[in-house]
Structure formats: C-alpha cells, structure tokens
Motif scaffolding. Sequence first.
Motif, mmCIF file in Angstrom:
data_model
loop_
_atom_site.group_PDB
_atom_site.id
_atom_site.type_symbol
_atom_site.label_atom_id
_atom_site.label_comp_id
_atom_site.label_asym_id
_atom_site.label_seq_id
_atom_site.Cartn_x
_atom_site.Cartn_y
_atom_site.Cartn_z
ATOM 1 N N ALA A 21 0.745 -1.250 -0.121
ATOM 2 C CA ALA A 21 -0.093 -0.093 0.146
ATOM 3 C C ALA A 21 0.813 1.375 0.220
ATOM 4 O O ALA A 21 0.636 2.244 -0.710
ATOM 5 C CB ALA A 21 -0.885 0.025 1.183
ATOM 6 N N GLY A 22 1.972 1.177 0.886
ATOM 7 C CA GLY A 22 2.854 2.395 0.654
ATOM 8 C C GLY A 22 3.572 2.457 -0.410
ATOM 9 O O GLY A 22 3.920 3.603 -0.989
ATOM 10 N N HIS A 23 4.046 1.407 -0.948
ATOM 11 C CA HIS A 23 4.858 1.465 -2.340
ATOM 12 C C HIS A 23 3.914 2.239 -3.208
ATOM 13 O O HIS A 23 4.554 2.925 -3.927
ATOM 14 C CB HIS A 23 5.217 -0.046 -2.525
ATOM 15 N N GLN A 24 2.734 1.521 -3.491
ATOM 16 C CA GLN A 24 1.848 2.046 -4.536
ATOM 17 C C GLN A 24 1.572 3.446 -4.397
ATOM 18 O O GLN A 24 1.654 4.134 -5.212
ATOM 19 C CB GLN A 24 0.484 1.256 -4.407
ATOM 20 N N LEU A 25 1.198 4.087 -3.211
ATOM 21 C CA LEU A 25 0.889 5.394 -2.918
ATOM 22 C C LEU A 25 2.274 6.333 -3.371
ATOM 23 O O LEU A 25 2.141 7.185 -3.959
ATOM 24 C CB LEU A 25 0.560 5.563 -1.304
ATOM 25 N N ALA A 26 3.521 5.852 -2.815
ATOM 26 C CA ALA A 26 4.595 6.440 -3.111
ATOM 27 C C ALA A 26 5.007 6.594 -4.551
ATOM 28 O O ALA A 26 5.364 7.645 -5.209
ATOM 29 C CB ALA A 26 5.944 5.894 -2.262
ATOM 30 N N LEU A 27 4.564 5.513 -5.249
ATOM 31 C CA LEU A 27 4.794 5.708 -6.642
ATOM 32 C C LEU A 27 3.894 6.609 -7.295
ATOM 33 O O LEU A 27 4.219 7.321 -8.279
ATOM 34 C CB LEU A 27 4.369 4.246 -7.562
ATOM 35 N N ASP A 28 2.598 6.680 -6.888
ATOM 36 C CA ASP A 28 1.571 7.422 -7.311
ATOM 37 C C ASP A 28 1.975 8.731 -7.097
ATOM 38 O O ASP A 28 1.670 9.764 -7.908
ATOM 39 C CB ASP A 28 0.243 7.023 -6.838
ATOM 40 N N LEU A 29 2.605 8.986 -6.194
ATOM 41 C CA LEU A 29 2.945 10.483 -5.627
ATOM 42 C C LEU A 29 4.310 11.159 -6.321
ATOM 43 O O LEU A 29 4.434 12.230 -6.251
ATOM 44 C CB LEU A 29 3.153 10.668 -4.242
ATOM 45 N N LYS A 70 2.969 18.937 2.047
ATOM 46 C CA LYS A 70 2.310 17.558 1.921
ATOM 47 C C LYS A 70 3.371 16.387 2.108
ATOM 48 O O LYS A 70 4.461 16.469 1.798
ATOM 49 C CB LYS A 70 1.788 17.749 0.324
ATOM 50 N N ALA A 71 2.719 15.439 2.882
ATOM 51 C CA ALA A 71 3.822 14.364 3.156
ATOM 52 C C ALA A 71 2.828 13.064 2.936
ATOM 53 O O ALA A 71 1.606 13.084 2.999
ATOM 54 C CB ALA A 71 4.110 14.513 4.731
ATOM 55 N N LEU A 72 3.635 11.948 2.734
ATOM 56 C CA LEU A 72 3.008 10.659 2.593
ATOM 57 C C LEU A 72 3.221 10.296 4.091
ATOM 58 O O LEU A 72 4.232 10.231 4.584
ATOM 59 C CB LEU A 72 3.928 9.703 1.755
ATOM 60 N N LEU A 73 2.070 10.049 4.757
ATOM 61 C CA LEU A 73 1.804 9.816 6.254
ATOM 62 C C LEU A 73 1.553 8.347 6.292
ATOM 63 O O LEU A 73 0.860 7.883 5.774
ATOM 64 C CB LEU A 73 0.660 10.664 6.763
ATOM 65 N N VAL A 74 2.233 7.690 7.297
ATOM 66 C CA VAL A 74 2.007 6.293 7.752
ATOM 67 C C VAL A 74 1.600 6.305 9.249
ATOM 68 O O VAL A 74 2.818 7.219 10.086
ATOM 69 C CB VAL A 74 3.311 5.460 7.353
ATOM 70 N N TRP A 129 6.576 10.122 8.508
ATOM 71 C CA TRP A 129 6.283 10.497 6.937
ATOM 72 C C TRP A 129 7.496 11.134 6.329
ATOM 73 O O TRP A 129 8.605 11.155 6.868
ATOM 74 C CB TRP A 129 5.220 11.642 7.046
ATOM 75 N N LYS A 130 7.149 11.072 4.813
ATOM 76 C CA LYS A 130 8.353 11.423 3.865
ATOM 77 C C LYS A 130 7.465 12.487 3.191
ATOM 78 O O LYS A 130 6.445 12.411 2.584
ATOM 79 C CB LYS A 130 8.585 10.328 2.921
ATOM 80 N N TRP A 131 8.287 13.601 3.066
ATOM 81 C CA TRP A 131 7.849 14.697 2.018
ATOM 82 C C TRP A 131 7.607 14.387 0.814
ATOM 83 O O TRP A 131 8.513 13.932 0.155
ATOM 84 C CB TRP A 131 8.820 15.933 2.295
ATOM 85 N N VAL A 132 6.329 14.872 0.415
ATOM 86 C CA VAL A 132 5.944 14.366 -1.122
ATOM 87 C C VAL A 132 7.079 15.520 -2.012
ATOM 88 O O VAL A 132 7.166 16.497 -1.790
ATOM 89 C CB VAL A 132 4.575 14.857 -1.422
ATOM 90 N N PRO A 133 7.660 14.806 -3.147
ATOM 91 C CA PRO A 133 8.605 15.399 -3.901
ATOM 92 C C PRO A 133 7.486 16.911 -4.490
ATOM 93 O O PRO A 133 6.280 16.806 -4.683
ATOM 94 C CB PRO A 133 8.840 14.508 -5.218
ATOM 95 N N PRO A 134 8.312 18.069 -4.607
ATOM 96 C CA PRO A 134 7.753 19.089 -5.164
ATOM 97 C C PRO A 134 6.930 18.909 -6.414
ATOM 98 O O PRO A 134 5.811 19.585 -6.770
ATOM 99 C CB PRO A 134 8.636 20.220 -5.302
ATOM 100 N N ARG A 135 7.637 18.122 -7.365
ATOM 101 C CA ARG A 135 6.916 18.115 -8.829
ATOM 102 C C ARG A 135 5.768 17.179 -8.536
ATOM 103 O O ARG A 135 4.839 16.979 -9.795
ATOM 104 C CB ARG A 135 8.055 17.428 -9.592
ATOM 105 N N ALA A 136 5.341 16.632 -7.702
ATOM 106 C CA ALA A 136 4.225 15.547 -7.627
ATOM 107 C C ALA A 136 2.878 16.360 -7.794
ATOM 108 O O ALA A 136 2.767 17.510 -7.204
ATOM 109 C CB ALA A 136 4.355 14.796 -6.547
#
Length: 136
Positions: A21-29, A70-74, A129-136
């Motif tokens: 789930a985390g892998h997929q969201l990170a790819l999508d972002l 914006k962050a990917l939060l777990v 969490w990990k910060w979402v890349p600015p280009r996302a």
Amino acid sequence: MLGETVVNINDSDDIVAARKAGHQLALDLGFSLTDVTMIATAISEIARNITSYAGRGVVRVTVQDREGRKALLVRAEDDGPGIADIERAMEDGYSTGRGLGMGLPGARRLMDRLIVKSTPGRGTIVEMWKWVPPRA
C-alpha cells in the motif's frame, strides 16, 4: 486528495499488504525509486513490530499536510503492551524481542520524521512521514 488505505495487521501477510500500500502510494505521488523502497521498508519495520509485540494492530497510509507541506503519512496503531522507554527503543541495536533492534531507529532513518506515542499497557502509535516531492 488521495484516499487513505487501512491495513489490519495480524500476521506476516498483512505486513506485505501494508508495504504494498505504501509502495503504491509513493509511486503514485512521484517519489524516486530509492524513496519508494525506503518508505516500503520503514512500513515493513513498524508493521513487523506490531506482529512481534502487540499481536495485532492497524497501519494507515495517506497524504496529509505536516508542518505546512504535503507528506506521505504512515500511522501504525496497536493496543499492545506499549513501550516503557521510548528513548531507549529509538536506540540502534536495542530490542526487547528477538529482533535486531532495527525497527524504530531503522524506520526513523528511512523517513523524514518519526514520532512515537506510547502508554505502557495501552498500546503504541507511530507516525512517520516523507515529504512529497515538489514536482508531484
């Protein structure tokens, strides 16, 4: 805004599901493959802690604002025995179980932030969490 994925953690199959789930969201972002791997690994570590120490719990993966970004939060939650000494639990090599003591300190190194809240006898909440890349 992307939705929240909730994975109930009861056994090793659930650790894999949370990781995916985390892998997929990170790819999508739009995270780099290195970051995607680090996020998935950190999720594996904290989900494994749930099965090792609490028996069962839940891992939530979502996108939220943290500190104005914006962050990917777990968020991992359990009703297990809790952590008596969080500071000690964050030390490399410290383990009360059979593990290598990589769980929390390892996850902290892989993510941008990691916060642990725990009450002995009442369970543990880990937010990382990990910060979402600015280009996302």
